[in-house]
Each structure stands twice: as structure tokens, then as C-alpha cells.
Design a protein around this motif. Structure first.
Motif: not given
Length: 255
Positions: A68-96
Motif C-alpha cells: 500500500v505504501l508503495y502505491g498498490f491497491n490493498p486487494e492486489g493487482g498492478s499500481k493501476n488497479f483502484n477497485f475496492t471490494t471491502k476496505d479491510t487493510h490496516s493502517g500500518l502503512f502510515e507507521d512505516i
């Protein structure tokens, strides 16, 4: 070919902010995530870095945050993917914080075994929308849903992974037979030879045998581990050499 450290796409992950240890919420209730604060930095191998540990140890959580911090969609794919099925990813990327190399990859992909179905569905939806070229050509020429789970994983690795890339893979062995895992191992080596870097969370003793790699066991902090010292290798080897003895021991424990 083993690249020099400065020449890789991601060099290090480090903590930007202090963890609030008073919270009991995910992901800060996972020991391996709390251990990152003490660790301060985790260096990645220029070719392949494996993150291993028991179920629930935090492997997927760490890879997700990096992706996520690198710019990927949390559900996977390339950096061009921006779909969301369910927003369940953690906020850890904000601390690294990611320390990158001086070059950017020409190709990149984040594979999550658990949400790969959603990625395949999004690819089909984008294909139906149309464009100058068929999107499915990049995935072997046919819908990933028209193939078995394992076939679609291999189609992705063989066709979509183009080299000179950064590939973050979360349990890619989930759908693969042992022989297909060997095929994936061969493909990983081809891509490493073509200037690619992998970060992989896995339980597979086949995949983690890759020689030009570092293995981090996160069960007790972040310990760099030799392949032959991992539980994955030792348990698998012991079982294959003495299956009757191992089964007898397992069944006795259930009595």
C-alpha cells in the motif's frame, strides 16, 4: 546475477512513527508488528526476500503495508488497479517508511492469494469496457476465471510478470501443486535474472529454497534464518523420511 543493494527497488522498511502500545486494535495486537519498533529497520535482499512464520504471525499484514505504501491497491493487482471490494487493510502503512533504490521498476504487481478472485473479476470488467488493446493479452489471452486457480496463478507469472519489476507475493503457493511450485520457482529465477526483485510471504519449503535470497522468520521478532533451519524444511523433511513414525506421533497426541 545478484544485484548490488543500491541497485534494488526497495532497500529497507523502517518505522516513521512510534507505535501506540496502549491500543489493542489490529494490527498493533500482533507481536511481530510490535517487534518492528524495536527492530527499527528491515533490509530487503536485492533479489528475493522471504517472510515466514506461523498462521496469524503478521506476514500478510506486513506485506500489505509495504504494498500500500508503495502505491498498490490493498486487494492486489498492478499500481493501476483502484477497485475496492471491502476496505479491510490496516493502517500500518502510515507507521512505516520505505527506503527505495535510485531506480524505479518498469513493471510491478502485488499478488494476494486471498483476494485474487477480486483481481480477476476486475480484469474482466476492464476488458469489457474495451480499449486500444485487449487487457487479457497480458494474462495469457483468456479470462483468469476460465482457468483453475492454479492455472490462473501461473498465467499471471508467465504472462503478466514482464521483468525489470518489483513483485510482492502473498502466499503464491496457495493454489499450486508441488510441480507448479517448482515451475514458479523457475519463473522467479528467470525474472531475477531479468533485473527483478521479489518480496514473498510463504509457507512453501519449495519456494523458500531459492538460493539467492534472505529468509526472515517473524515468529520471534525478525530473525534471519537459514533455509535448513526453518521449521518448514525440518518438518517436511522429517515427515517425508519417516511418514509412519510421524503419523503415529500425531495420532497419539489426539488420544
Amino acid at each position: 546475477m545478484i544485484k548490488e543493494k543500491f541497485d534494488q527497488y526497495i532497500r529497507t522498511v523502517s518505522f516513521e512513527n512510534a507505535i501506540d502500545k496502549t491500543t489493542k486494535k489490529y494490527p498493533y495486537n500482533i507481536p511481530s508488528i510490535l517487534a518492528l519498533e524495536k527492530l527499527k529497520e528491515l533490509d530487503f535482499h536485492p533479489n528475493v526476500t522471504f517472510v515466514i512464520g506461523e498462521n496469524g504471525s503478521g506476514k500478510s499484514t506486513l506485506l500489505e503495508a509495504i504494498a500500500v505504501l508503495y502505491g498498490f491497491n490493498p486487494e492486489g493487482g498492478s499500481k493501476n488497479f483502484n477497485f475496492t471490494t471491502k476496505d479491510t487493510h490496516s493502517g500500518l502503512f502510515e507507521d512505516i517508511n520505505l527506503i527505495k533504490g535510485f531506480r524505479s521498476p518498469r513493471d510491478s504487481f502485488f499478488l494476494r492469494a486471498e483476494s485474487f478472485y477480486n483481481v480477476a473479476s476486475n480484469i474482466d470488467a476492464l476488458e469489457e469496457e474495451g480499449g486500444a488493446a485487449s487487457l487479457l493479452d497480458s494474462y495469457g489471452g483468456k479470462s483468469l476465471h476460465s482457468q483453475s486457480h492454479g492455472e490462473s496463478f501461473m498465467a499471471l507469472a508467465l504472462n503478466r510478470f514482464r521483468g525489470k519489476g518489483l513483485y510482492i507475493l502473498d502466499e503464491p503457493e496457495a493454489a499450486l501443486s508441488p510441480s507448479r511450485q517448482l515451475a514458479l520457482l523457475s519463473r522467479i529465477h528467470q525474472l531475477v535474472e531479468d533485473d527483478s526483485q521479489f518480496i514473498i510471504a510463504t509457507h512453501s519449503p519449495i519456494l523458500m529454497a531459492y538460493p539467492h535470497a534472505v529468509i526472515y522468520n517473524i515468529d520471534n521478532g525478525y530473525e534471519e534464518t537459514k533455509y535448513t533451519e526453518t521449521d518448514h524444511y525440518r518438518v517436511t523433511k522429517e515427515f517425508l523420511m519417516h511418514p509412519d513414525k510421524m503419523l503415529e506421533m500425531i495420532f497419539k497426541k489426539q488420544v
